[in-house]
Write a protein that holds these residues in place. Structure first.
Motif, PDB file in Angstrom:
ATOM      1  N   GLY A 209       0.869  -1.181   0.000  1.00  0.00           N
ATOM      2  CA  GLY A 209       0.000   0.000   0.000  1.00  0.00           C
ATOM      3  C   GLY A 209       0.894   1.214   0.000  1.00  0.00           C
ATOM      4  O   GLY A 209       2.028   1.166  -0.500  1.00  0.00           O
ATOM      5  N   ASN A 210       0.416   2.279   0.571  1.00  0.00           N
ATOM      6  CA  ASN A 210       1.276   3.450   0.725  1.00  0.00           C
ATOM      7  C   ASN A 210       2.421   3.087   1.682  1.00  0.00           C
ATOM      8  O   ASN A 210       3.590   3.320   1.413  1.00  0.00           O
ATOM      9  CB  ASN A 210       0.426   4.606   1.230  1.00  0.00           C
ATOM     10  CG  ASN A 210       1.156   5.901   1.153  1.00  0.00           C
ATOM     11  OD1 ASN A 210       1.993   6.092   0.266  1.00  0.00           O
ATOM     12  ND2 ASN A 210       0.882   6.782   2.076  1.00  0.00           N
ATOM     13  N   GLY A 211       2.044   2.490   2.821  1.00  0.00           N
ATOM     14  CA  GLY A 211       3.031   1.774   3.634  1.00  0.00           C
ATOM     15  C   GLY A 211       3.091   0.358   3.088  1.00  0.00           C
ATOM     16  O   GLY A 211       2.067  -0.164   2.664  1.00  0.00           O
ATOM     17  N   ASP A 283       1.527   8.177  -5.333  1.00  0.00           N
ATOM     18  CA  ASP A 283       0.376   7.352  -5.707  1.00  0.00           C
ATOM     19  C   ASP A 283       0.727   6.507  -6.929  1.00  0.00           C
ATOM     20  O   ASP A 283       1.091   7.045  -7.984  1.00  0.00           O
ATOM     21  CB  ASP A 283      -0.824   8.261  -6.001  1.00  0.00           C
ATOM     22  CG  ASP A 283      -2.110   7.468  -6.131  1.00  0.00           C
ATOM     23  OD1 ASP A 283      -2.129   6.460  -6.867  1.00  0.00           O
ATOM     24  OD2 ASP A 283      -3.095   7.846  -5.486  1.00  0.00           O
ATOM     25  N   PHE A 284       0.580   5.190  -6.769  1.00  0.00           N
ATOM     26  CA  PHE A 284       1.007   4.290  -7.844  1.00  0.00           C
ATOM     27  C   PHE A 284       0.159   4.434  -9.116  1.00  0.00           C
ATOM     28  O   PHE A 284       0.611   4.050 -10.187  1.00  0.00           O
ATOM     29  CB  PHE A 284       1.018   2.831  -7.355  1.00  0.00           C
ATOM     30  CG  PHE A 284       2.289   2.492  -6.639  1.00  0.00           C
ATOM     31  CD1 PHE A 284       2.492   2.878  -5.320  1.00  0.00           C
ATOM     32  CD2 PHE A 284       3.313   1.813  -7.298  1.00  0.00           C
ATOM     33  CE1 PHE A 284       3.675   2.589  -4.666  1.00  0.00           C
ATOM     34  CE2 PHE A 284       4.504   1.519  -6.648  1.00  0.00           C
ATOM     35  CZ  PHE A 284       4.690   1.897  -5.333  1.00  0.00           C
ATOM     36  N   ARG A 285      -1.049   4.980  -8.977  1.00  0.00           N
ATOM     37  CA  ARG A 285      -1.838   5.196 -10.202  1.00  0.00           C
ATOM     38  C   ARG A 285      -1.166   6.236 -11.084  1.00  0.00           C
ATOM     39  O   ARG A 285      -1.037   6.053 -12.294  1.00  0.00           O
ATOM     40  CB  ARG A 285      -3.265   5.647  -9.846  1.00  0.00           C
ATOM     41  CG  ARG A 285      -4.129   4.502  -9.393  1.00  0.00           C
ATOM     42  CD  ARG A 285      -5.374   4.987  -8.730  1.00  0.00           C
ATOM     43  NE  ARG A 285      -5.053   5.552  -7.413  1.00  0.00           N
ATOM     44  CZ  ARG A 285      -5.909   5.640  -6.410  1.00  0.00           C
ATOM     45  NH1 ARG A 285      -7.136   5.221  -6.570  1.00  0.00           N
ATOM     46  NH2 ARG A 285      -5.541   6.142  -5.250  1.00  0.00           N
ATOM     47  N   GLY A 331      -3.659  -1.568  -1.156  1.00  0.00           N
ATOM     48  CA  GLY A 331      -4.003  -0.728  -2.306  1.00  0.00           C
ATOM     49  C   GLY A 331      -3.334  -1.104  -3.614  1.00  0.00           C
ATOM     50  O   GLY A 331      -3.997  -1.322  -4.625  1.00  0.00           O
ATOM     51  N   VAL A 332      -2.014  -1.222  -3.615  1.00  0.00           N
ATOM     52  CA  VAL A 332      -1.281  -1.538  -4.834  1.00  0.00           C
ATOM     53  C   VAL A 332      -1.384  -3.033  -5.149  1.00  0.00           C
ATOM     54  O   VAL A 332      -1.667  -3.428  -6.286  1.00  0.00           O
ATOM     55  CB  VAL A 332       0.212  -1.125  -4.695  1.00  0.00           C
ATOM     56  CG1 VAL A 332       0.978  -1.432  -5.975  1.00  0.00           C
ATOM     57  CG2 VAL A 332       0.338   0.342  -4.323  1.00  0.00           C
ATOM     58  N   ASN A 335      -4.875  -3.892  -6.468  1.00  0.00           N
ATOM     59  CA  ASN A 335      -5.430  -3.177  -7.632  1.00  0.00           C
ATOM     60  C   ASN A 335      -4.507  -3.031  -8.825  1.00  0.00           C
ATOM     61  O   ASN A 335      -4.984  -2.785  -9.929  1.00  0.00           O
ATOM     62  CB  ASN A 335      -5.860  -1.770  -7.201  1.00  0.00           C
ATOM     63  CG  ASN A 335      -7.007  -1.807  -6.224  1.00  0.00           C
ATOM     64  OD1 ASN A 335      -8.060  -2.329  -6.546  1.00  0.00           O
ATOM     65  ND2 ASN A 335      -6.783  -1.298  -5.035  1.00  0.00           N
ATOM     66  N   SER A 336      -3.214  -3.127  -8.630  1.00  0.00           N
ATOM     67  CA  SER A 336      -2.326  -2.829  -9.744  1.00  0.00           C
ATOM     68  C   SER A 336      -1.761  -4.096 -10.399  1.00  0.00           C
ATOM     69  O   SER A 336      -0.747  -4.652  -9.970  1.00  0.00           O
ATOM     70  CB  SER A 336      -1.161  -1.936  -9.278  1.00  0.00           C
ATOM     71  OG  SER A 336      -0.293  -1.732 -10.378  1.00  0.00           O
ATOM     72  N   ARG A 362      -8.993  -6.808 -10.090  1.00  0.00           N
ATOM     73  CA  ARG A 362      -8.835  -5.659  -9.190  1.00  0.00           C
ATOM     74  C   ARG A 362      -9.658  -5.901  -7.945  1.00  0.00           C
ATOM     75  O   ARG A 362     -10.878  -6.101  -8.034  1.00  0.00           O
ATOM     76  CB  ARG A 362      -9.441  -4.416  -9.837  1.00  0.00           C
ATOM     77  CG  ARG A 362      -8.454  -3.504 -10.451  1.00  0.00           C
ATOM     78  CD  ARG A 362      -9.199  -2.402 -11.194  1.00  0.00           C
ATOM     79  NE  ARG A 362      -8.373  -1.957 -12.282  1.00  0.00           N
ATOM     80  CZ  ARG A 362      -7.445  -1.028 -12.189  1.00  0.00           C
ATOM     81  NH1 ARG A 362      -7.244  -0.420 -11.044  1.00  0.00           N
ATOM     82  NH2 ARG A 362      -6.707  -0.687 -13.205  1.00  0.00           N
TER      83      ARG A 362
END
Ligand code: ADP
Length: 397
Positions: A209-211, A283-285, A331-332, A335-336, A362
């Motif tokens: 994720g972000n962390g 943000d990875f997006r 998050g990543v 979804n990625s 996703r």
């Protein structure tokens, strides 16, 4: 029983009300800017539109009162106060004292206070959340669920730093790890999806994720994880460096005539893929879009992130001796497909091959490895709130 799950930060408070029987989320929301001008509560009762109410919140007591009001008011409330049977609190640091979730009493509060110097930003905020709930909901049982607890099974050789041993004895300086509730939830869920006993599986969980952190889970027990004394160690993250040579801190201080606090701010908040991409984004997006468009700074950041993940997967494969499944979450990770493919393409050394069609998934459970892959690659969405609600129910039913 209805369980209120509270994740209390210094100026924000996230909450979810979960039905322990159906495990449905009845309402979820967030209090923002507690103690700051412009505070508001935003919440979504299940099946309804998001509701935003601007309201002064001088402190966390008021924030909790507003949460209760949101949950119980006549217009759009979802329960009566006496239906809330227990409260589960996310607590960041449990030190070595807490190896599992516990019912909160005075002794537990004291112990959480005692380890606050290990998480000076988080534990005090978590304690404020506990005290505010005790005040607003006296008599309702509460449970503390620790981010560090799942990692307490790490053997000494994995958690100890190469410092003089007395520093561990005097100050508790060692690797603790974080995101434990997520690593525990995802590794257990992976076993269920695969129809195996967790005790028979060797799993690597990639919480990206972000962390971000990885863990090596052997037979349901964590044997290593990438975060350390604090969440700064390990992977390159959204804005954190992950592993660096500690001499870098002194070097930058001398070159830039800055303080320890300045450099700690730099390595926590301005580094990682954000700093590597020349401040393009954490943000990875955004990074993915820029990478695909040929932006070299975005490529540099994402490639370094991916390389570090692969390096950790390699070392955890060695630590486990074999790996049955690699799970992507947060998050990543959820979804990625882009980042997952970059990682999985470097995993031929363990015989892992990606099913590119399945990898388009996703945010839902999916096995994304090819039929002939020697390692099962999977997406397993995390759900820390549900894990907290389950522990809370188990201790309070
Ligand atoms: P944290 O809880 O650490 O704040 P999350 O697990 O919510 O982090 O993950 C946030 C990260 O997930 C952000 O960097 C965001 O860009 C990334 N993310 C969310 N959705 C996507 C997506 N569709 N593609 C790529 N990255 C995504």
């Amino acid at each position: 029983m209805k369980i209120l799950v509270i994740n209390c930060g210094s100026s924000s408070l996230k909450f979810q009300l979960i039905d322990s029987a159906s495990e449905d989320v009845i309402c979820k929301g967030l209090c923002e800017r507690i103690g700051i001008d412009g505070s508001r509560i935003v919440y979504t009762p299940a099946g309804k539109d998001k509701i935003t109410k601007e309201s002064p919140m001088p402190d966390h007591n008021r924030a909790i009162e507003l949460v209760i009001e949101a949950l119980t008011n006549k217009e759009d409330g979802v329960v009566s106060l006496d239906e809330i049977g227990a409260v589960g609190h996310r607590i960041v640091h449990g030190g070595e004292k807490f190896t599992k979730s516990v019912v909160i009493d005075d002794e537990v509060i004291k112990a959480i206070e005692d380890v606050s110097d290990l998480a000076p930003l988080h534990n005090p905020a978590n304690l404020i959340g506990i005290r505010a709930c005790q005040k607003v909901m006296p008599g309702v049982p509460m449970v503390a669920v620790f981010d560090t607890a799942f990692h307490q099974t790490m053997p000494e050789e994995a958690y100890i730093y190469g410092l003089p041993y007395s520093y561990y004895e005097k100050y508790g300086i060692r690797r603790y790890g974080f995101h434990g509730t997520s690593h525990s939830f995802v590794s257990k869920r992976a076993a269920e999806i695969l129809g195996k006993n967790a005790t028979d599986l060797k799993v690597i969980v990639c919480h990206l994720g972000n962390g971000a952190s990885l863990s090596a889970v052997d037979g349901g027990k964590c044997i290593d994880t990438s975060m350390g004394l604090t969440p700064l160690e390990g992977l390159i993250m959204g804005t954190r460096t992950g592993d660096i040579d500690p001499s870098v801190v002194e070097f930058i201080m001398k070159k830039e005539n800055s303080t320890v606090a300045d450099v700690m701010n730099l390595v926590n908040k301005k580094s990682g893929v954000f700093g590597l991409s020349n401040d393009l984004s954490s943000d990875f997006r955004d990074l993915e879009d820029a990478y695909v468009a040929g932006n070299p700074a975005a490529k540099r950041a994402v490639d370094a992130f991916v390389y570090r993940v692969v390096k950790y997967i390699g070392s955890y494969t060695a630590a486990l001796g074999r790996v049955d499944a690699i799970c992507f979450t947060a998050g990543v990770g959820e979804n990625s497909g882009f980042v997952r493919k970059l990682i999985c393409d470097k995993l031929q050394f363990i015989g892992a091959t990606l099913n590119e069609e399945a990898n388009k998934v996703r945010g839902k459970e999916e096995i994304i490895s090819a039929a002939d892959s020697k390692v099962t690659l999977m997406v397993v969405p995390t759900n820390e709130e549900l894990a907290i609600a389950r522990d809370t129910y188990a201790l309070c039913k």
